[in-house]
Design a protein around this motif. Sequence first.
Motif, PDB file in Angstrom:
ATOM      1  N   LEU A 178      22.821  -5.486  50.951  1.00  0.00           N
ATOM      2  CA  LEU A 178      22.065  -5.102  49.689  1.00  0.00           C
ATOM      3  C   LEU A 178      22.972  -6.017  48.545  1.00  0.00           C
ATOM      4  CD1 LEU A 178      19.702  -3.838  47.954  1.00  0.00           C
ATOM      5  CD2 LEU A 178      21.289  -2.113  47.607  1.00  0.00           C
ATOM      6  N   THR A 179      22.663  -7.135  48.127  1.00  0.00           N
ATOM      7  CA  THR A 179      23.645  -7.922  46.966  1.00  0.00           C
ATOM      8  C   THR A 179      23.239  -7.261  45.687  1.00  0.00           C
ATOM      9  OG1 THR A 179      23.525  -9.598  48.663  1.00  0.00           O
ATOM     10  CG2 THR A 179      24.541 -10.030  46.506  1.00  0.00           C
ATOM     11  N   ASP A 228      20.008  -9.130  45.252  1.00  0.00           N
ATOM     12  CA  ASP A 228      18.916  -8.130  45.383  1.00  0.00           C
ATOM     13  C   ASP A 228      18.601  -7.415  44.243  1.00  0.00           C
ATOM     14  OD1 ASP A 228      18.384  -8.971  48.048  1.00  0.00           O
ATOM     15  OD2 ASP A 228      20.208  -8.130  48.515  1.00  0.00           O
ATOM     16  N   GLY A 284      16.751 -14.792  43.941  1.00  0.00           N
ATOM     17  CA  GLY A 284      17.131 -14.126  45.124  1.00  0.00           C
ATOM     18  C   GLY A 284      18.618 -14.266  45.534  1.00  0.00           C
ATOM     19  N   SER A 289      22.660 -13.643  55.712  1.00  0.00           N
ATOM     20  CA  SER A 289      21.709 -12.844  54.874  1.00  0.00           C
ATOM     21  C   SER A 289      21.320 -11.668  55.239  1.00  0.00           C
ATOM     22  CB  SER A 289      20.203 -13.966  54.750  1.00  0.00           C
ATOM     23  OG  SER A 289      19.825 -13.989  56.101  1.00  0.00           O
ATOM     24  N   LEU A 334      11.035  -3.073  46.965  1.00  0.00           N
ATOM     25  CA  LEU A 334      12.406  -2.457  46.957  1.00  0.00           C
ATOM     26  C   LEU A 334      12.638  -1.632  45.755  1.00  0.00           C
ATOM     27  CD1 LEU A 334      15.329  -2.927  47.732  1.00  0.00           C
ATOM     28  CD2 LEU A 334      15.569  -4.939  46.370  1.00  0.00           C
ATOM     29  N   VAL A 369      18.974 -12.276  39.929  1.00  0.00           N
ATOM     30  CA  VAL A 369      17.978 -11.687  40.723  1.00  0.00           C
ATOM     31  C   VAL A 369      16.649 -12.385  41.075  1.00  0.00           C
ATOM     32  CG1 VAL A 369      16.697  -9.462  40.251  1.00  0.00           C
ATOM     33  CG2 VAL A 369      19.006  -9.363  39.914  1.00  0.00           C
ATOM     34  N   VAL A 392      15.407  -5.540  39.494  1.00  0.00           N
ATOM     35  CA  VAL A 392      14.770  -5.997  40.656  1.00  0.00           C
ATOM     36  C   VAL A 392      13.872  -7.119  40.537  1.00  0.00           C
ATOM     37  CG1 VAL A 392      13.566  -5.591  42.959  1.00  0.00           C
ATOM     38  CG2 VAL A 392      14.958  -3.911  41.815  1.00  0.00           C
ATOM     39  N   LYS A 393      13.941  -8.178  41.602  1.00  0.00           N
ATOM     40  CA  LYS A 393      13.232  -9.364  41.236  1.00  0.00           C
ATOM     41  C   LYS A 393      11.711  -9.077  40.929  1.00  0.00           C
ATOM     42  CE  LYS A 393      11.780 -13.489  43.633  1.00  0.00           C
ATOM     43  NZ  LYS A 393      12.366 -14.519  44.744  1.00  0.00           N
ATOM     44  N   ASN A 407       8.905  -7.661  43.128  1.00  0.00           N
ATOM     45  CA  ASN A 407       9.180  -6.821  44.499  1.00  0.00           C
ATOM     46  C   ASN A 407       9.283  -5.289  44.134  1.00  0.00           C
ATOM     47  OD1 ASN A 407      10.517  -5.963  46.437  1.00  0.00           O
ATOM     48  ND2 ASN A 407      12.282  -7.213  46.551  1.00  0.00           N
TER      49      ASN A 407
END
Length: 252
Positions: free
Chosen positions: A37-38, A95, A92, A26, A226, A89, A219-220, A223
């Motif tokens: 950063l995925t 990212d 999780g 991770s 980010l 996303v 993005v999630k 979040n």
Amino acid sequence: MKKKIVSMLLAATVMTSLVACGSKESGTADSNEKKVLTMATNAEFPPYEYRDGNDIVGIDVDIAKAIADDLGMELKVNSIEFDSIIPAVNSGKADIGVAGMTVTPDRKENVEFTDSYTTSTQIMIVKEDNTDITKPEDLKGKKVGVQTGTTGDLYVSDKEKGIEVSRFSKGMEAVQSLTQGKVDAVVIDSEPAKEFVKQNTGIKILDESYTNEDYAIAVKKGNTELTEKINASLKKLKESGELQKIIDKYIK
Ligand code: ARG
């Protein structure tokens, strides 16, 4: 008693090594190792993301790489089905989702979108000799191919439009079904359309476009930290001209 201690020690060792592994994956490992950063994408969408041998390349990959660099992170790219990107996303698994993804009100309810990094339009592709489709309204009663879950899919699937929709996992497959005469038209984003028309004979892009759209990074949901970091990086890339340079590298 001794036995018990030995096995407890053993269990502890196994656990620490598991934890060590986990943290490496991770990206939260030792200080000199960069955080990962995925990025989830769907590498079936040139010039934004496509395969070049074993690599996934394109505008979105270069932009994400530039953002990751700015954040001091290492970019990892995974290609999945387009309609799995938002779930990835939000769970999780990724990212960020960077996939020529259009900002829509529905998607906005499910994810955070960064500022837009470019704009696009939906266009129609038909056979070169087609004369009865020239504008969006002409699609009524016709068979239209789209990539599943895209905005192209969304527009033609509106019941009132009376269009028979054929959904494909890849945009290129929709285009091939057009060249084979299985659908009458394809609705897809303009730049990939140009690439697909180049790669096939006997088809053309119509002048009139369907919609104007903004592409942004997903993005999630929730979040905002980010999202704001990425917005700050995007701002730098825009101001330095780097973003335009990336786009110009792929779109001549
Ligand atoms: N812009 C369209 C959308 O957001 C299509 C994006 C397709 N992207 C891809 N990588 N296949 O729905």
